[in-house]
Design a protein around this motif. Structure first.
Motif, mmCIF file in Angstrom:
data_model
loop_
_atom_site.group_PDB
_atom_site.id
_atom_site.type_symbol
_atom_site.label_atom_id
_atom_site.label_comp_id
_atom_site.label_asym_id
_atom_site.label_seq_id
_atom_site.Cartn_x
_atom_site.Cartn_y
_atom_site.Cartn_z
ATOM 1 N N THR A 198 0.845 -1.189 0.000
ATOM 2 C CA THR A 198 0.000 0.000 0.000
ATOM 3 C C THR A 198 0.881 1.240 0.000
ATOM 4 O OG1 THR A 198 -1.800 -1.130 1.125
ATOM 5 C CG2 THR A 198 -1.814 1.267 1.202
ATOM 6 N N ALA A 199 0.825 1.985 -1.083
ATOM 7 C CA ALA A 199 1.548 3.253 -1.197
ATOM 8 C C ALA A 199 0.689 4.349 -0.580
ATOM 9 C CB ALA A 199 1.828 3.563 -2.666
ATOM 10 N N HIS A 200 1.318 5.238 0.141
ATOM 11 C CA HIS A 200 0.616 6.359 0.770
ATOM 12 C C HIS A 200 0.895 7.606 -0.051
ATOM 13 C CE1 HIS A 200 -0.450 4.069 4.403
ATOM 14 N NE2 HIS A 200 0.634 3.388 4.078
ATOM 15 N N SER A 201 -0.177 8.216 -0.548
ATOM 16 C CA SER A 201 -0.068 9.333 -1.467
ATOM 17 C C SER A 201 -0.800 10.554 -0.904
ATOM 18 C CB SER A 201 -0.698 8.930 -2.810
ATOM 19 O OG SER A 201 -0.751 10.013 -3.688
ATOM 20 N N LYS A 202 -0.301 11.719 -1.269
ATOM 21 C CA LYS A 202 -0.923 12.971 -0.839
ATOM 22 C C LYS A 202 -1.012 13.914 -2.037
ATOM 23 C CE LYS A 202 -0.113 16.891 2.244
ATOM 24 N NZ LYS A 202 0.804 17.450 3.252
ATOM 25 N N VAL A 203 -2.181 14.520 -2.216
ATOM 26 C CA VAL A 203 -2.326 15.560 -3.232
ATOM 27 C C VAL A 203 -1.648 16.808 -2.666
ATOM 28 C CG1 VAL A 203 -3.942 17.007 -4.518
ATOM 29 C CG2 VAL A 203 -4.492 14.602 -4.096
ATOM 30 N N THR A 204 -0.644 17.310 -3.378
ATOM 31 C CA THR A 204 0.116 18.451 -2.866
ATOM 32 C C THR A 204 -0.366 19.781 -3.417
ATOM 33 O OG1 THR A 204 1.802 18.129 -4.572
ATOM 34 C CG2 THR A 204 2.183 17.076 -2.421
ATOM 35 N N ASP A 205 -0.992 19.766 -4.601
ATOM 36 C CA ASP A 205 -1.488 21.013 -5.175
ATOM 37 C C ASP A 205 -2.521 20.685 -6.255
ATOM 38 O OD1 ASP A 205 -1.657 23.799 -5.438
ATOM 39 O OD2 ASP A 205 -0.121 23.858 -7.003
ATOM 40 N N VAL A 206 -3.483 21.553 -6.392
ATOM 41 C CA VAL A 206 -4.482 21.443 -7.449
ATOM 42 C C VAL A 206 -4.642 22.825 -8.061
ATOM 43 C CG1 VAL A 206 -6.909 20.988 -7.982
ATOM 44 C CG2 VAL A 206 -5.714 19.541 -6.337
ATOM 45 N N ASP A 207 -4.452 22.894 -9.370
ATOM 46 C CA ASP A 207 -4.643 24.140 -10.105
ATOM 47 C C ASP A 207 -5.697 23.863 -11.176
ATOM 48 O OD1 ASP A 207 -4.431 26.637 -11.257
ATOM 49 O OD2 ASP A 207 -2.527 26.215 -12.266
ATOM 50 N N SER A 208 -6.961 24.041 -10.793
ATOM 51 C CA SER A 208 -8.079 23.697 -11.662
ATOM 52 C C SER A 208 -8.190 24.689 -12.812
ATOM 53 C CB SER A 208 -9.370 23.717 -10.839
ATOM 54 O OG SER A 208 -10.470 23.377 -11.623
ATOM 55 N N PRO A 209 -8.408 24.246 -13.995
ATOM 56 C CA PRO A 209 -8.585 22.885 -14.530
ATOM 57 C C PRO A 209 -7.333 22.364 -15.226
ATOM 58 C CG PRO A 209 -9.411 24.411 -16.149
ATOM 59 C CD PRO A 209 -8.833 25.237 -15.002
ATOM 60 N N ASP A 210 -6.164 22.739 -14.710
ATOM 61 C CA ASP A 210 -4.925 22.422 -15.416
ATOM 62 C C ASP A 210 -4.092 21.278 -14.847
ATOM 63 O OD1 ASP A 210 -5.138 24.636 -17.288
ATOM 64 O OD2 ASP A 210 -4.693 25.920 -15.582
ATOM 65 N N ARG A 211 -3.965 21.228 -13.509
ATOM 66 C CA ARG A 211 -2.922 20.351 -12.968
ATOM 67 C C ARG A 211 -3.281 19.826 -11.580
ATOM 68 N NH1 ARG A 211 3.427 20.920 -13.704
ATOM 69 N NH2 ARG A 211 4.093 20.050 -11.721
ATOM 70 N N ILE A 212 -2.886 18.557 -11.345
ATOM 71 C CA ILE A 212 -3.036 17.897 -10.044
ATOM 72 C C ILE A 212 -1.664 17.322 -9.691
ATOM 73 C CG2 ILE A 212 -4.202 16.090 -8.729
ATOM 74 C CD1 ILE A 212 -6.346 16.134 -11.068
ATOM 75 N N ASP A 213 -1.073 17.822 -8.606
ATOM 76 C CA ASP A 213 0.232 17.343 -8.159
ATOM 77 C C ASP A 213 0.059 16.392 -6.977
ATOM 78 O OD1 ASP A 213 2.650 19.170 -9.365
ATOM 79 O OD2 ASP A 213 0.753 20.258 -9.286
ATOM 80 N N TRP A 214 0.910 15.380 -6.897
ATOM 81 C CA TRP A 214 0.851 14.403 -5.816
ATOM 82 C C TRP A 214 2.262 13.960 -5.446
ATOM 83 C CZ3 TRP A 214 3.205 9.905 -7.092
ATOM 84 C CH2 TRP A 214 3.346 9.633 -8.470
ATOM 85 N N ARG A 215 2.363 13.341 -4.281
ATOM 86 C CA ARG A 215 3.639 12.812 -3.790
ATOM 87 C C ARG A 215 3.366 11.574 -2.954
ATOM 88 N NH1 ARG A 215 8.710 14.021 -3.010
ATOM 89 N NH2 ARG A 215 8.608 16.133 -3.840
ATOM 90 N N LEU A 216 4.232 10.562 -3.069
ATOM 91 C CA LEU A 216 4.172 9.442 -2.144
ATOM 92 C C LEU A 216 4.788 9.907 -0.829
ATOM 93 C CD1 LEU A 216 5.044 6.264 -4.250
ATOM 94 C CD2 LEU A 216 2.825 7.269 -3.721
ATOM 95 N N THR A 217 4.197 9.505 0.271
ATOM 96 C CA THR A 217 4.626 10.016 1.575
ATOM 97 C C THR A 217 5.298 8.974 2.446
ATOM 98 O OG1 THR A 217 2.456 9.581 2.548
ATOM 99 C CG2 THR A 217 2.801 11.766 1.573
ATOM 100 N N LYS A 218 5.449 7.756 1.923
ATOM 101 C CA LYS A 218 6.031 6.696 2.746
ATOM 102 C C LYS A 218 6.812 5.723 1.870
ATOM 103 C CE LYS A 218 4.718 2.941 5.801
ATOM 104 N NZ LYS A 218 3.685 1.970 6.056
ATOM 105 N N ASP A 219 7.987 5.348 2.310
ATOM 106 C CA ASP A 219 8.800 4.253 1.781
ATOM 107 C C ASP A 219 9.501 4.521 0.452
ATOM 108 O OD1 ASP A 219 8.058 2.652 3.970
ATOM 109 O OD2 ASP A 219 6.306 1.890 2.885
ATOM 110 N N ILE A 220 8.873 5.139 -0.509
ATOM 111 C CA ILE A 220 9.452 5.302 -1.843
ATOM 112 C C ILE A 220 9.422 6.782 -2.214
ATOM 113 C CG2 ILE A 220 9.233 4.699 -4.286
ATOM 114 C CD1 ILE A 220 7.759 2.149 -3.354
ATOM 115 N N ASP A 221 10.532 7.276 -2.746
ATOM 116 C CA ASP A 221 10.615 8.673 -3.160
ATOM 117 C C ASP A 221 10.049 8.794 -4.576
ATOM 118 O OD1 ASP A 221 11.206 11.339 -3.405
ATOM 119 O OD2 ASP A 221 13.376 11.056 -3.591
ATOM 120 N N ALA A 222 8.807 9.268 -4.661
ATOM 121 C CA ALA A 222 8.147 9.433 -5.960
ATOM 122 C C ALA A 222 7.144 10.566 -5.875
ATOM 123 C CB ALA A 222 7.446 8.141 -6.374
ATOM 124 N N TYR A 223 7.012 11.287 -6.961
ATOM 125 C CA TYR A 223 6.025 12.354 -7.064
ATOM 126 C C TYR A 223 5.694 12.550 -8.535
ATOM 127 C CZ TYR A 223 10.068 15.229 -8.326
ATOM 128 O OH TYR A 223 11.185 15.720 -8.943
#
Length: 189
Positions: free
Chosen positions: A62-87
């Motif tokens: 189970t990857a833990h993810s967090k929405v870090t920013d939303v710029d409607s209607p253009d972009r949705i940013d996210w980041r994994l918050t545990k174990d693996i460095d990914a965004y």
């Protein structure tokens, strides 16, 4: 950091594509390996946290993810918050289509879109495969973490392509051959 970017033209208005992509729990329908998405907190906006349960072979994570920013209607940013460095992010860019080009497009793709609106949807991921450590996963006896990594890494590109193709089919209301623009910057893929 390794990088994967997959994009495709979708024949729906930008706002429709954006709202569709905000529905993170729906992503489980597009992935071969994503079994479920659970909303831990939030409504899809910044700060929303999700648990994404992946399953492959005898492994489940189970990857833990967090929405870090939303710029409607253009972009949705996210980041994994545990174990693996990914965004990464989803980006939706409106397109101005030449009417002559629209007529050449797959008729099924534009049939439910009489205005001929379109956008380019891009899914971009940055990840550090070396940030995943053996202790994070409960591996079967006699299975090395390096072996698992060697099998999983090549599947990431195919899975990104599958997700975008299936999302396009749902957005447009029916499947079609989707021309994907795929960019990979990795020594492992």
């Amino acid at each position: 950091m390794d990088e994967i970017r997959v994009s495709a033209v979708v024949y729906v208005p930008q706002e429709e594509a954006f709202e569709f992509l905000l529905d993170f729990p729906g992503y489980a329908e597009y992935s071969q390996y994503l079994e479920a998405v659970e909303t831990y907190e939030g409504d899809g906006g910044p700060g929303t946290r999700y648990g994404l349960t992946f399953s492959w072979w005898q492994l489940s994570y189970t990857a833990h993810s967090k929405v870090t920013d939303v710029d409607s209607p253009d972009r949705i940013d996210w980041r994994l918050t545990k174990d693996i460095d990914a965004y990464g992010y989803w980006h939706v860019d409106p397109l101005e289509l030449d009417p002559a080009e629209t007529l050449k497009t797959d008729a099924a793709a534009v049939s439910g879109n009489p205005e001929g609106e379109a956008c380019e949807v891009t899914f971009q991921v940055f990840f550090d495969p070396d940030s995943a450590r053996a202790g994070v996963f409960d591996l079967p006896a006699l299975v090395s973490f390096d072996w698992v990594l060697s099998k999983v890494i090549p599947r990431i590109k195919r899975e990104a392509e599958r997700i975008v193709s299936r999302a396009v089919a749902d957005l447009e209301g029916q499947p079609r051959a989707v021309e994907l623009d795929v960019h990979v910057d990795s020594q492992r893929l």
